[in-house]
Write a protein that holds these residues in place. Structure first.
Motif: not given
Length: 71
Positions: A37-51
């Motif tokens: 869902n959107g909340e999980i996707f944004l958390a994944w972006l911020e915590q895992f992908l963007i770094p």
């Protein structure tokens, strides 16, 4: 580029596999025991992908367009 796949497994509603594809290699893989869902996707972006990204990996125009859609 990111790709999410929903896998149906007996006895479970769904398993969602998501990962980024960068320079032909998988980065920031995620396996969750529910649908994305959107909340999980944004958390994944911020915590895992963007770094894992460097400044040259980020398309600034695409990020501005994404922010307009999300916000």
């Amino acid at each position: 580029m990111t790709q999410s796949i929903v896998i149906k497994v007996a006895g479970r509603d769904a398993l969602c596999v998501s990962a980024g594809l960068r320079n032909g290699a998988i980065t920031a893989p995620l396996l969750i025991d529910q649908q994305m869902n959107g909340e999980i996707f944004l958390a994944w972006l911020e915590q895992f992908l963007i770094p894992t990204l460097s400044a040259r990996d980020i398309d600034r125009q695409a990020m501005r367009e994404l922010n307009r859609k999300v916000l």
